[in-house]
Design an enzyme around this catalytic site. Structure first.
Site, short mmCIF file in Angstrom:
data_model
loop_
_atom_site.label_atom_id
_atom_site.label_comp_id
_atom_site.label_asym_id
_atom_site.label_seq_id
_atom_site.Cartn_x
_atom_site.Cartn_y
_atom_site.Cartn_z
N LYS A 176 -71.35 -45.32 10.72
CA LYS A 176 -70.64 -46.30 11.54
C LYS A 176 -70.42 -45.74 12.94
CE LYS A 176 -66.50 -47.11 12.53
NZ LYS A 176 -66.75 -47.36 13.96
N GLU A 250 -63.53 -33.61 11.60
CA GLU A 250 -63.68 -32.88 12.87
C GLU A 250 -62.84 -33.63 13.90
OE1 GLU A 250 -65.12 -30.13 13.41
OE2 GLU A 250 -66.61 -29.88 11.84
N GLU A 382 -54.17 -33.84 23.92
CA GLU A 382 -55.57 -33.94 24.35
C GLU A 382 -55.71 -35.06 25.37
OE1 GLU A 382 -58.40 -35.37 21.38
OE2 GLU A 382 -59.64 -33.63 21.88
P1 NAD Z 1 -61.13 -42.39 17.27
O1 NAD Z 1 -60.48 -41.56 16.23
O2 NAD Z 1 -60.37 -43.48 17.87
O3 NAD Z 1 -62.45 -43.05 16.67
C1 NAD Z 1 -63.50 -42.29 16.11
C2 NAD Z 1 -64.32 -43.17 15.19
O4 NAD Z 1 -63.54 -43.50 14.04
C3 NAD Z 1 -64.74 -44.51 15.77
O5 NAD Z 1 -66.00 -44.84 15.23
C4 NAD Z 1 -63.66 -45.46 15.26
O6 NAD Z 1 -64.11 -46.79 15.20
C5 NAD Z 1 -63.40 -44.90 13.89
N1 NAD Z 1 -62.04 -45.07 13.35
C6 NAD Z 1 -60.87 -45.03 14.01
N2 NAD Z 1 -59.83 -45.15 13.15
C7 NAD Z 1 -60.37 -45.26 11.91
C8 NAD Z 1 -59.83 -45.39 10.60
N3 NAD Z 1 -58.51 -45.44 10.39
N4 NAD Z 1 -60.67 -45.44 9.55
C9 NAD Z 1 -62.01 -45.37 9.74
N5 NAD Z 1 -62.59 -45.27 10.95
C10 NAD Z 1 -61.78 -45.20 12.03
O7 NAD Z 1 -61.66 -41.37 18.36
P2 NAD Z 1 -62.48 -41.70 19.70
O8 NAD Z 1 -61.52 -42.12 20.74
O9 NAD Z 1 -63.66 -42.55 19.41
O10 NAD Z 1 -63.07 -40.24 20.04
C11 NAD Z 1 -62.33 -39.28 20.71
C12 NAD Z 1 -61.72 -38.29 19.74
O11 NAD Z 1 -62.74 -37.66 18.96
C13 NAD Z 1 -61.04 -37.15 20.45
O12 NAD Z 1 -59.79 -36.90 19.84
C14 NAD Z 1 -61.97 -35.96 20.24
O13 NAD Z 1 -61.35 -34.71 20.27
C15 NAD Z 1 -62.54 -36.26 18.92
N6 NAD Z 1 -63.80 -35.54 18.72
C16 NAD Z 1 -63.81 -34.45 17.89
C17 NAD Z 1 -64.98 -33.72 17.72
C18 NAD Z 1 -65.00 -32.55 16.80
O14 NAD Z 1 -66.08 -32.16 16.41
N7 NAD Z 1 -63.88 -31.96 16.44
C19 NAD Z 1 -66.13 -34.10 18.39
C20 NAD Z 1 -66.09 -35.20 19.24
C21 NAD Z 1 -64.91 -35.92 19.40
#
Ligand code: NAD
Length: 477
Positions: A176, A250, A382
């Site tokens: 997804k 992650e 962050e």
């Molecule tokens: P987000 O958590 O809002 O969304 C990430 C993904 O999860 C999206 O596809 C979103 O649609 C989905 N999602 C959100 N809530 C969900 C739920 N309750 N159940 C299932 N799916 C859900 O994050 P974002 O704004 O897209 O990305 C930024 C974040 O990602 C930052 O916090 C960053 O640090 C983190 N990130 C971490 C890593 C790592 O390897 N640790 C790498 C890249 C980004």
């Protein structure tokens, strides 16, 4: 117009069960550049059924690892040939500067795919052990149907960290992508078909968090692998905990770069272009807390200000650009909110601030805050943009304390002329990785978070373990 009007499920492009669409808008021009169907819960059900069928009855888990490696080798070769197209696409959809994109959004994902393809030959899939009561065969079997949920900042990298080990293990997948970046997976789906990855082994349903939540809780899914924010990761972990579903998380970070007294400052500050500001600061492992010895604080502040002030901010498709736009207006406003907050908290803007570098596009001026203390919110939360917090420390002990004083534990770095000493300091930092005189992620070594930065590891043989169940077959001596 980029994208497709259908979804890739069961090895074919099929109509969505719904009528909604996801519009992809260029962060640079604010113009519509692509469109895909918005996946629905019914689409997820269909994708999980396809992945389930491919896992329970299809050829993929029943092939040997060498056979799967042959298929993935073909996929990797296609990827290697078309890296530039992938890099350009990710730049168009989320604003990653071309200089970073070719490496971080395309070359590294392809390297990860190749790494796991190669690992198949040497990985101990099965072994004979002399147990305490007789011989035991230990086999490693695929965990089953995997839900891969990825963020928008490094969409192909985050996907490949899950897909490559899961596929070589023999799992099948429902991916997804984020609504901000669905276009790269459309291109990738064509490559899957071209490489003859069997039908149903990889299924892709773009959508928002509701659709993601439906996928996570789906009884047909055996394992969830999630990259994204700590808040979402916590919710996903709760659901998986209730269902005893395997899960890898992650999550976010607030990594510290410790500049030691003996650091070569010019090289260090140059290194921050990559370690702290690549992808417009939208990197989970970005080194955004800059820890400087008080004795060299002014010198560091001057060097950092000069470096950040010299960065070219603009069109991400130009190779002269260092900093492109942020992914969305929402992200632009969020980052500006933190710049406002930093000023309210008493930190001093050394360069950058709230003046937008361009009227059009979701740009934020790369910003350095001085006089930051580690209890300020700009040092604890962050920001996910090109904003650095410069924090003075008294001595090395103090630097280690400050670096570790965070709810996160994803990454860190130590900058010094004495590499051996740098490694000693790195050992004391409670993070999943900590570089010396650089920050980087290597496909062959584990990557992941301590504390609120996650659960489990990706990359390296450790990243493959996450998609395997271990089974013991004992027999009489
Ligand atoms: P987000 O958590 O809002 O969304 C990430 C993904 O999860 C999206 O596809 C979103 O649609 C989905 N999602 C959100 N809530 C969900 C739920 N309750 N159940 C299932 N799916 C859900 O994050 P974002 O704004 O897209 O990305 C930024 C974040 O990602 C930052 O916090 C960053 O640090 C983190 N990130 C971490 C890593 C790592 O390897 N640790 C790498 C890249 C980004």
């Amino acid at each position: 117009m980029l994208g497709r009007d259908r979804l890739f499920i069961g090895g074919a492009w099929v109509d969505s069960a719904g009528t909604g669409t996801i519009d992809v808008v260029s962060p640079h021009t604010e113009e519509l550049i692509g469109r895909v169907p918005e996946g629905t819960e019914a689409d997820i059900d269909r994708a999980v059924a396809a992945a389930r069928e491919a896992f329970d009855h299809g050829p993929w888990p029943r092939m040997g690892p060498a056979e799967r490696a042959e298929v993935l080798g073909r996929l990797s070769a296609i990827y290697a040939e078309r890296q530039q197209a992938m890099a350009d696409l990710v730049t168009a959809e989320m604003g990653s500067p071309a200089l970073f994109s070719i490496f971080g959004q395309a070359a590294i994902p392809q390297m990860v795919l190749q790494y796991y393809t190669d690992l198949a030959a040497s990985y101990p899939w099965e072994e004979e052990r002399q147990g305490m009561q007789g011989p035991v065969t230990v086999v490693r079997e695929p965990v089953g149907v995997v839900a891969a949920i990825v963020p928008w900042n490094v969409p192909q990298f985050a996907l490949m960290l899950k897909l490559a080990p899961a596929l070589i293990a023999g799992c099948t997948i429902v991916a997804k992508p984020s609504p901000e970046t669905p276009l790269d997976t459309v291109l990738f789906a064509d490559w899957l078909a071209e490489a003859d990855v069997p039908a149903g082994v990889v299924n892709i349903v773009p959508g928002g968090r509701e659709v993601g939540a439906h996928l996570v809780a789906h009884p047909g899914v055996d394992k969830v692998s999630f990259t994204g924010s700590t808040a979402a990761g916590r919710q996903i972990g709760e659901v998986c905990g209730r269902q005893l579903k395997r899960v890898t998380l992650e999550l976010g970070g607030k990594s510290a770069a410790i500049i030691l007294e003996d650091a070569d400052l010019a090289a260090t500050v140059e290194g921050f272009k990559m370690a702290s500001l690549s992808n417009n600061g939208q990197v989970c492992a970005a080194q955004t807390r800059i820890l400087a010895p008080r004795s060299r604080y002014d010198e560091v502040a001057d060097a950092l200000t000069a470096m950040v002030g010299s960065l070219t901010v603009g069109d991400p498709s130009s190779f002269d650009t260092h900093i492109g736009p942020l992914v969305s207006r929402r992200q632009q406003e969020r980052v500006e909110g933190y710049i406002r907050l930093g000023q309210e908290e008493g930190a001093k803007v050394l360069v950058g601030g709230l003046n937008r570098p361009h009227d059009r596009g979701w740009y934020v001026a790369p910003t350095v805050f001085g006089d930051v203390t580690n209890d300020m919110r700009i040092a604890r939360e962050e920001i996910f943009g090109p904003v650095l917090a410069l924090i003075p420390y008294e001595d090395e002990e103090d630097a280690v304390l400050i670096a570790n004083d965070s709810e996160y534990g994803l990454a860190g770095s130590v900058w010094t002329s004495d590499v051996d000493h740098g490694i000693e300091v790195a050992r004391r930092i409670r993070t999943g990785s900590c570089g010396v005189n650089l920050y980087g992620v290597d496909p062959g070594t584990p990557f992941g978070g301590y504390k609120n930065s996650g659960l489990g590891r990706e990359l390296g043989p450790e990243g493959l373990e996450a998609y395997l169940e271990h089974k013991s077959i004992p027999r009489p001596a």
